[in-house]
Design a protein around this motif. Structure first.
Motif, PDB file in Angstrom:
ATOM      1  N   PHE A  99       0.821  -1.210   0.000  1.00 43.49           N
ATOM      2  CA  PHE A  99       0.000   0.000   0.000  1.00 43.49           C
ATOM      3  C   PHE A  99       0.857   1.264   0.000  1.00 43.49           C
ATOM      4  O   PHE A  99       0.478   2.276  -0.571  1.00 43.49           O
ATOM      5  N   GLU A 100       2.009   1.220   0.629  1.00 47.83           N
ATOM      6  CA  GLU A 100       2.876   2.388   0.774  1.00 47.83           C
ATOM      7  C   GLU A 100       3.898   2.532  -0.359  1.00 47.83           C
ATOM      8  O   GLU A 100       4.677   3.474  -0.365  1.00 47.83           O
ATOM      9  N   HIS A 101       3.966   1.583  -1.297  1.00 45.87           N
ATOM     10  CA  HIS A 101       4.898   1.715  -2.426  1.00 45.87           C
ATOM     11  C   HIS A 101       4.622   3.016  -3.180  1.00 45.87           C
ATOM     12  O   HIS A 101       3.486   3.490  -3.227  1.00 45.87           O
ATOM     13  N   ALA A 102       5.655   3.562  -3.792  1.00 48.89           N
ATOM     14  CA  ALA A 102       5.518   4.814  -4.542  1.00 48.89           C
ATOM     15  C   ALA A 102       6.563   4.839  -5.657  1.00 48.89           C
ATOM     16  O   ALA A 102       7.316   3.873  -5.845  1.00 48.89           O
ATOM     17  N   VAL A 103       6.625   5.936  -6.341  1.00 48.69           N
ATOM     18  CA  VAL A 103       7.595   6.145  -7.420  1.00 48.69           C
ATOM     19  C   VAL A 103       8.227   7.512  -7.204  1.00 48.69           C
ATOM     20  O   VAL A 103       7.521   8.502  -6.964  1.00 48.69           O
ATOM     21  N   ASN A 104       9.568   7.571  -7.247  1.00 56.59           N
ATOM     22  CA  ASN A 104      10.256   8.866  -7.257  1.00 56.59           C
ATOM     23  C   ASN A 104      10.275   9.336  -8.704  1.00 56.59           C
ATOM     24  O   ASN A 104      10.646   8.582  -9.602  1.00 56.59           O
ATOM     25  N   TYR A 105       9.883  10.579  -8.935  1.00 55.31           N
ATOM     26  CA  TYR A 105       9.756  11.064 -10.313  1.00 55.31           C
ATOM     27  C   TYR A 105       9.921  12.580 -10.365  1.00 55.31           C
ATOM     28  O   TYR A 105       9.885  13.270  -9.347  1.00 55.31           O
ATOM     29  N   ARG A 106      10.076  13.047 -11.585  1.00 51.31           N
ATOM     30  CA  ARG A 106      10.055  14.478 -11.888  1.00 51.31           C
ATOM     31  C   ARG A 106       9.089  14.658 -13.056  1.00 51.31           C
ATOM     32  O   ARG A 106       9.192  13.956 -14.053  1.00 51.31           O
ATOM     33  N   SER A 107       8.164  15.571 -12.926  1.00 49.93           N
ATOM     34  CA  SER A 107       7.165  15.774 -13.960  1.00 49.93           C
ATOM     35  C   SER A 107       7.006  17.269 -14.225  1.00 49.93           C
ATOM     36  O   SER A 107       6.972  18.070 -13.294  1.00 49.93           O
ATOM     37  N   ALA A 108       6.899  17.616 -15.494  1.00 45.41           N
ATOM     38  CA  ALA A 108       6.712  19.021 -15.863  1.00 45.41           C
ATOM     39  C   ALA A 108       5.600  19.126 -16.898  1.00 45.41           C
ATOM     40  O   ALA A 108       5.525  18.321 -17.826  1.00 45.41           O
ATOM     41  N   MET A 109       4.748  20.095 -16.716  1.00 45.07           N
ATOM     42  CA  MET A 109       3.673  20.383 -17.665  1.00 45.07           C
ATOM     43  C   MET A 109       3.792  21.841 -18.075  1.00 45.07           C
ATOM     44  O   MET A 109       3.966  22.717 -17.221  1.00 45.07           O
ATOM     45  N   ILE A 110       3.704  22.082 -19.352  1.00 44.45           N
ATOM     46  CA  ILE A 110       3.717  23.449 -19.875  1.00 44.45           C
ATOM     47  C   ILE A 110       2.355  23.693 -20.508  1.00 44.45           C
ATOM     48  O   ILE A 110       1.895  22.888 -21.324  1.00 44.45           O
ATOM     49  N   TYR A 111       1.714  24.764 -20.111  1.00 42.86           N
ATOM     50  CA  TYR A 111       0.381  25.079 -20.596  1.00 42.86           C
ATOM     51  C   TYR A 111       0.456  26.178 -21.642  1.00 42.86           C
ATOM     52  O   TYR A 111       1.214  27.132 -21.502  1.00 42.86           O
ATOM     53  N   GLY A 112      -0.326  26.044 -22.679  1.00 44.63           N
ATOM     54  CA  GLY A 112      -0.380  27.073 -23.693  1.00 44.63           C
ATOM     55  C   GLY A 112      -0.757  26.489 -25.041  1.00 44.63           C
ATOM     56  O   GLY A 112      -0.982  25.286 -25.188  1.00 44.63           O
ATOM     57  N   THR A 113      -0.789  27.348 -26.014  1.00 40.55           N
ATOM     58  CA  THR A 113      -1.116  26.946 -27.374  1.00 40.55           C
ATOM     59  C   THR A 113       0.133  27.123 -28.228  1.00 40.55           C
ATOM     60  O   THR A 113       0.632  28.248 -28.366  1.00 40.55           O
ATOM     61  N   PRO A 114       0.645  26.026 -28.773  1.00 40.65           N
ATOM     62  CA  PRO A 114       1.848  26.152 -29.599  1.00 40.65           C
ATOM     63  C   PRO A 114       1.528  26.857 -30.927  1.00 40.65           C
ATOM     64  O   PRO A 114       0.389  26.852 -31.393  1.00 40.65           O
ATOM     65  N   ARG A 115       2.554  27.432 -31.499  1.00 43.72           N
ATOM     66  CA  ARG A 115       2.412  28.052 -32.817  1.00 43.72           C
ATOM     67  C   ARG A 115       3.393  27.391 -33.764  1.00 43.72           C
ATOM     68  O   ARG A 115       4.472  26.946 -33.356  1.00 43.72           O
ATOM     69  N   LEU A 116       3.005  27.306 -35.012  1.00 42.04           N
ATOM     70  CA  LEU A 116       3.854  26.738 -36.042  1.00 42.04           C
ATOM     71  C   LEU A 116       4.936  27.749 -36.410  1.00 42.04           C
ATOM     72  O   LEU A 116       4.636  28.916 -36.693  1.00 42.04           O
ATOM     73  N   VAL A 117       6.184  27.323 -36.385  1.00 40.96           N
ATOM     74  CA  VAL A 117       7.295  28.197 -36.775  1.00 40.96           C
ATOM     75  C   VAL A 117       7.412  28.145 -38.291  1.00 40.96           C
ATOM     76  O   VAL A 117       7.629  27.075 -38.865  1.00 40.96           O
ATOM     77  N   THR A 118       7.273  29.302 -38.937  1.00 39.84           N
ATOM     78  CA  THR A 118       7.329  29.358 -40.400  1.00 39.84           C
ATOM     79  C   THR A 118       8.540  30.133 -40.911  1.00 39.84           C
ATOM     80  O   THR A 118       8.969  29.927 -42.040  1.00 39.84           O
ATOM     81  N   ASP A 119       9.101  30.996 -40.069  1.00 36.29           N
ATOM     82  CA  ASP A 119      10.277  31.769 -40.477  1.00 36.29           C
ATOM     83  C   ASP A 119      11.493  30.848 -40.592  1.00 36.29           C
ATOM     84  O   ASP A 119      11.789  30.082 -39.659  1.00 36.29           O
ATOM     85  N   ARG A 120      12.183  30.881 -41.727  1.00 38.59           N
ATOM     86  CA  ARG A 120      13.306  29.985 -41.998  1.00 38.59           C
ATOM     87  C   ARG A 120      14.394  30.079 -40.930  1.00 38.59           C
ATOM     88  O   ARG A 120      14.884  29.075 -40.422  1.00 38.59           O
ATOM     89  N   GLU A 121      14.811  31.280 -40.589  1.00 36.45           N
ATOM     90  CA  GLU A 121      15.891  31.463 -39.611  1.00 36.45           C
ATOM     91  C   GLU A 121      15.475  31.000 -38.218  1.00 36.45           C
ATOM     92  O   GLU A 121      16.266  30.395 -37.499  1.00 36.45           O
ATOM     93  N   GLU A 122      14.232  31.274 -37.832  1.00 35.02           N
ATOM     94  CA  GLU A 122      13.756  30.824 -36.523  1.00 35.02           C
ATOM     95  C   GLU A 122      13.670  29.298 -36.488  1.00 35.02           C
ATOM     96  O   GLU A 122      14.006  28.668 -35.488  1.00 35.02           O
TER      97      GLU A 122
END
Length: 149
Positions: free
Chosen positions: A14-37
């Motif tokens: 019952f007391e078993h667990a997992v050591n972990y690291r978790s990250a969530m990033i919230y937002g709306t991604p955008r498509l990169v269209t500029d060649r240099e970027e």
């Protein structure tokens, strides 16, 4: 993204667990269209994965770059959750049980490079790739020495 660092094995299942690291990033991604970027983003991604690879390998040509999609996401809102440490049953009645408890660490490591079967003989891995495998061997040796010492 979640990274598992180890299994936490307590005296009771019952007391078993997992050591972990978790990250969530919230937002709306955008498509990169500029060649240099797009080139800058692919450079950053390549160098993050295998430092030195961008300057070693051929870079994308115009046609390949057009076929490649890259997304950008502003880091305006993020959440990080981490679990570390031993089991939490040390102050419970289970602490007196003759059962091993502790953490079973998990470590990911690069293995020895495996050449492409069609690679002509005499082309060794470049120094920046060989260094990743060498670092794993060095870590293994120092871990074994620490275990013996």
């Amino acid at each position: 993204m979640t990274h598992v660092d180890g299994l936490v094995l307590a005296r009771s299942v019952f007391e078993h667990a997992v050591n972990y690291r978790s990250a969530m990033i919230y937002g709306t991604p955008r498509l990169v269209t500029d060649r240099e970027e797009k080139l800058a983003g692919l450079h950053a991604l390549s160098e993050h994965l295998v430092p030195g690879q961008w300057d070693y390998a051929r870079r994308p040509n115009k046609k390949e770059l057009a076929k490649t999609s890259l997304l950008a996401l502003a880091l305006t809102e993020a959440s990080v959750k981490i679990r570390t440490g031993p089991p939490d049953d040390g102050d419970s009645p289970d602490a007196s049980l003759p059962v091993w408890a502790g953490v079973l660490p998990l470590a990911a490591a690069w293995q020895d490079p495996e050449p492409d079967p069609v690679l002509p003989p005499g082309i060794p891995p470049p120094p920046h790739i060989a260094a990743l495998a060498r670092r794993r061997r060095d870590d293994r040796r120092s871990g074994a020495a620490a275990a013996l010492g």
